[in-house]
Motif scaffolding. Structure first.
Motif, short mmCIF file in Angstrom:
data_model
loop_
_atom_site.label_atom_id
_atom_site.label_comp_id
_atom_site.label_asym_id
_atom_site.label_seq_id
_atom_site.Cartn_x
_atom_site.Cartn_y
_atom_site.Cartn_z
N ILE A 294 6.04 -10.44 7.27
CA ILE A 294 4.76 -10.57 6.55
C ILE A 294 3.91 -9.34 6.80
N LEU A 295 3.91 -8.84 8.04
CA LEU A 295 3.16 -7.63 8.37
C LEU A 295 3.66 -6.44 7.56
N ALA A 296 4.98 -6.33 7.42
CA ALA A 296 5.55 -5.23 6.63
C ALA A 296 5.15 -5.36 5.17
N ALA A 297 5.14 -6.58 4.64
CA ALA A 297 4.72 -6.80 3.25
C ALA A 297 3.25 -6.43 3.07
N PHE A 298 2.43 -6.79 4.05
CA PHE A 298 1.00 -6.43 4.02
C PHE A 298 0.83 -4.92 3.99
N ALA A 299 1.59 -4.22 4.83
CA ALA A 299 1.52 -2.75 4.87
C ALA A 299 2.00 -2.15 3.55
N PHE A 300 3.02 -2.75 2.96
CA PHE A 300 3.56 -2.24 1.69
C PHE A 300 2.53 -2.38 0.57
N PHE A 301 1.89 -3.53 0.47
CA PHE A 301 0.85 -3.72 -0.54
C PHE A 301 -0.32 -2.77 -0.31
N THR A 302 -0.65 -2.54 0.96
CA THR A 302 -1.72 -1.59 1.27
C THR A 302 -1.35 -0.20 0.81
N GLY A 303 -0.09 0.19 1.04
CA GLY A 303 0.38 1.49 0.58
C GLY A 303 0.34 1.61 -0.94
N LEU A 304 0.73 0.54 -1.63
CA LEU A 304 0.65 0.54 -3.09
C LEU A 304 -0.80 0.73 -3.55
N GLY A 305 -1.71 0.09 -2.82
CA GLY A 305 -3.12 0.22 -3.16
C GLY A 305 -3.64 1.65 -3.00
N LEU A 306 -3.02 2.39 -2.08
CA LEU A 306 -3.40 3.80 -1.89
C LEU A 306 -2.77 4.70 -2.95
#
Length: 238
Positions: free
Chosen positions: A88-100
């Motif tokens: 879940i943490l990795a998915a959160f980081a991935f979505f954050t990266g997409l947002g950037l």
């Protein structure tokens, strides 16, 4: 005695006598998870730039990040759920990266070197404030909590106010003040994590989220500042 004959005792340099061994191990887990999060976030931004599969990422990625954060918060910390929570943490980081991604795409059009400069600058800032928190007297920066939250309230008010007036001066003030506040949060969050760990809270995955958000926000602010400076230089040359 020749000053050049002296050796540096790195063991002593990295020894935090005021922090228990279990908390030091906890911090190692936190920062290892943080490093993985940054790699995953970088992959998310790269995928956005290369594939353009997500033409409208703003609200979608924000909702995805919030959903992952909520899921992580509702999933109890235990050895049985550790792998699930890391996912879940990795998915959160991935979505954050997409947002950037959109910001990275814009910066590339201005000057691609800004991304590397901002990342190195963020790493230096984060490392310096982290070490300050680790070496400082325990709880010495926890008093910043109220001030930092008040600062966030001011930032929110300035942001709302500027939606109606679109002032460049207010925008710059918001960015620079936001950068200063997030540097303070690195100090505060680091010492808060230490105190929580000393009291038995060893949820390194959730603690990683706090520091990851600090890092990403500082990086975003630096990217914006460097982009503004680059655009002003180009205008002066013209």
């Amino acid at each position: 005695m020749n000053v050049f004959d002296r050796t540096i005792n790195f063991d002593a340099l990295l020894k935090f006598s005021q922090i228990s061994r279990s908390t030091q191990q906890h911090l190692k887990n936190v920062y290892a998870s943080l490093a993985v999060c940054m790699l995953v976030a970088a992959a998310g931004s790269y995928i956005f730039i290369i594939t353009r599969l997500f033409p409208v990422t703003g609200w979608l990625t924000m909702l995805g990040s919030l959903a992952m954060m909520g899921w992580l918060a509702m999933t109890p910390h235990s050895p049985q759920t550790e792998k699930k929570r890391l996912g879940i943490l990795a998915a959160f980081a991935f979505f954050t990266g997409l947002g950037l991604g959109p910001l990275m795409d814009y910066v590339i059009s201005v000057n691609p070197s800004i991304i590397l400069t901002a990342f190195l600058g963020t790493s230096v800032i984060f490392a310096c404030f982290t070490l300050s928190a680790l070496y400082a007297k325990r709880r010495s920066y926890l008093f910043l909590g109220g001030t930092l939250m008040s600062g966030l309230t001011v930032l929110l008010l300035v942001s709302v106010f500027n939606m109606f007036f679109a002032s460049e001066i207010l925008f710059k003030a918001h960015v620079y003040l936001g950068l200063a506040i997030m540097c303070g949060f690195v100090l505060f969050d680091t010492q808060l994590i230490i105190e929580k760990a000393e009291m038995g809270d060893k949820d390194y995955i959730w603690h990683c989220v706090d520091l990851f958000l600090d890092f990403v926000t500082i990086f975003r602010k630096l990217v914006i500042i460097l982009s503004m400076n680059e655009k002003e230089k180009k205008k002066e040359k013209k």
